[in-house]
Design a protein around this motif. Structure first.
Motif, short mmCIF file in Angstrom:
data_model
loop_
_atom_site.label_atom_id
_atom_site.label_comp_id
_atom_site.label_asym_id
_atom_site.label_seq_id
_atom_site.Cartn_x
_atom_site.Cartn_y
_atom_site.Cartn_z
N ARG A 1 21.15 8.89 -77.40
CA ARG A 1 20.31 9.85 -76.75
C ARG A 1 20.35 11.22 -76.75
NH1 ARG A 1 16.85 8.38 -72.67
NH2 ARG A 1 17.87 6.30 -72.48
N THR A 2 21.61 11.58 -76.67
CA THR A 2 21.95 13.13 -76.88
C THR A 2 21.89 13.71 -78.21
OG1 THR A 2 23.60 12.96 -75.01
CG2 THR A 2 23.67 14.82 -76.48
N LEU A 3 22.42 12.79 -79.24
CA LEU A 3 22.11 12.97 -80.62
C LEU A 3 20.83 13.05 -80.97
CD1 LEU A 3 24.98 10.94 -82.32
CD2 LEU A 3 24.86 13.38 -81.93
N SER A 4 19.97 12.21 -80.54
CA SER A 4 18.45 12.24 -80.81
C SER A 4 17.95 13.61 -80.38
CB SER A 4 17.56 10.95 -80.10
OG SER A 4 16.38 11.09 -80.27
N LYS A 5 18.29 14.41 -79.32
CA LYS A 5 17.77 15.51 -78.59
C LYS A 5 18.30 16.47 -79.64
CE LYS A 5 17.18 14.09 -73.91
NZ LYS A 5 17.83 14.15 -72.54
N ILE A 6 19.71 16.51 -80.06
CA ILE A 6 20.04 17.56 -80.73
C ILE A 6 19.42 17.81 -82.19
CG2 ILE A 6 22.18 18.16 -82.12
CD1 ILE A 6 23.93 16.92 -79.71
N TYR A 7 19.19 16.75 -82.82
CA TYR A 7 18.60 16.54 -84.08
C TYR A 7 17.06 16.46 -84.12
CZ TYR A 7 23.04 16.15 -86.14
OH TYR A 7 24.38 16.41 -86.44
N LYS A 8 16.54 16.26 -82.90
CA LYS A 8 14.87 16.32 -82.64
C LYS A 8 14.46 15.10 -83.57
CE LYS A 8 14.26 20.90 -81.43
NZ LYS A 8 15.72 21.42 -81.02
N VAL A 9 15.06 13.97 -83.51
CA VAL A 9 14.45 12.73 -84.26
C VAL A 9 14.49 11.65 -83.39
CG1 VAL A 9 15.48 13.63 -86.40
CG2 VAL A 9 16.99 12.22 -85.00
N SER A 10 13.76 10.24 -83.88
CA SER A 10 14.02 9.25 -82.83
C SER A 10 15.44 8.64 -82.91
CB SER A 10 12.80 8.41 -83.62
OG SER A 10 13.60 8.04 -84.81
N ARG A 11 15.19 7.65 -81.79
CA ARG A 11 16.59 7.12 -81.64
C ARG A 11 16.92 6.01 -82.91
NH1 ARG A 11 17.90 6.20 -76.09
NH2 ARG A 11 19.61 4.50 -76.67
N SER A 12 16.02 5.50 -83.46
CA SER A 12 16.00 4.66 -84.46
C SER A 12 16.61 5.33 -85.86
CB SER A 12 14.36 4.16 -84.84
OG SER A 12 13.88 4.88 -85.34
N SER A 13 16.49 6.61 -86.00
CA SER A 13 16.92 7.31 -87.05
C SER A 13 18.39 7.62 -86.88
CB SER A 13 16.24 8.75 -87.41
OG SER A 13 14.91 8.51 -87.76
N ILE A 14 18.89 8.04 -85.45
CA ILE A 14 20.09 8.23 -84.95
C ILE A 14 20.73 6.81 -85.28
CG2 ILE A 14 21.69 8.63 -82.98
CD1 ILE A 14 20.15 11.26 -84.22
#
Length: 242
Positions: free
Chosen positions: A31-44
């Motif tokens: 969830r945090t990485l998704s916010k950092i990179y501004k991409v979807s959870r599926s991409s993370i």
């Protein structure tokens, strides 16, 4: 070919890992990485999945995602993470500049063995391209490749002095995304002594394989003779289905 979002995330995370930017060898949660990179959870999730497949990170249930310390200690020379698997982009040389010296370029009839490997007709011709790869000015690979003319009819000597796979991707819209490789060791031969500066008693590493386009078409049969000091290959085994 447009780069995919998860690849950019994966490259950046790997860069941060190598720069020791994650305290206690632990990555932020998805969830945090998704916010950092501004991409979807599926991409993370996909980016982390590939890093896990490469043995760079591992997940511990209930605790999070951690960096594999052995990866940092024993980094392999190969680092397939882009849109093609060419040597120019995939061979890691600790900051050294890669160079290519063209040793031989000719058009020849495909032998019976090459016809079989590349699924060619008996009357087809191939390029035979022999190149010496350099790390700064230090030779590290003698590379001999066979490529069907019908697949790349404009493959000129000027093109093969650079990255063939990058040319194919940028100018022809095709990418080399799959390969089958065999890695072995052999006593060095005269060409290894001449071009790789190996002594008679020193071995040479051999990499032989077939490279495929993204549509499954066999593109190149290649034989690479690698200086042993540059030969380091890691593998990661995961018996879980996750």
């Amino acid at each position: 070919m447009a780069d995919l979002v998860y690849r950019k995330v994966m490259r950046d995370i790997k860069k941060r890992i190598l720069n020791s930017e994650y305290p206690e060898m632990k990555l932020p949660d998805e969830r945090t990485l998704s916010k950092i990179y501004k991409v979807s959870r599926s991409s993370i999730k996909r980016a982390l999945g590939i890093l896990a497949q490469q043995g760079i990170i591992f997940k511990k249930r209930g605790s999070g995602t951690f960096i594999n310390p052995l990866y940092l200690k024993n980094r392999a020379m190969f680092n397939y993470e882009g849109s093609n698997i060419g040597i120019t982009d995939s061979f890691q040389l600790d900051g050294k500049q890669q160079g290519i010296q063209l040793l031989d370029y000719k058009v020849i009839p495909a032998s019976a063995e090459i016809q079989q490997d590349l699924f060619l007709e008996p009357d087809e011709f191939v390029y035979k391209i022999r190149r010496l790869r350099l790390a700064d000015n230090d030779p590290f690979i003698i590379e001999t490749g066979y490529i069907p003319i019908r697949i790349a009819p404009t493959l000129s000597p000027a093109v093969v002095k650079g990255s063939i796979f990058n040319y194919l991707e940028k100018d022809k819209g095709k990418a080399v995304t799959r390969s089958f490789m065999t890695i072995s060791v052999s006593p060095s031969q005269h060409q290894d002594h001449q071009y790789l500066n190996l002594r008679v008693e020193e071995p040479v590493a051999l990499m032989e394989g077939i490279f495929f386009l993204d549509d499954g078409t066999p593109f190149e049969v290649s034989n690479m003779r690698v200086h042993y000091k540059y030969m380091k290959y890691n593998t990661f085994v995961n018996l879980n289905e996750e």
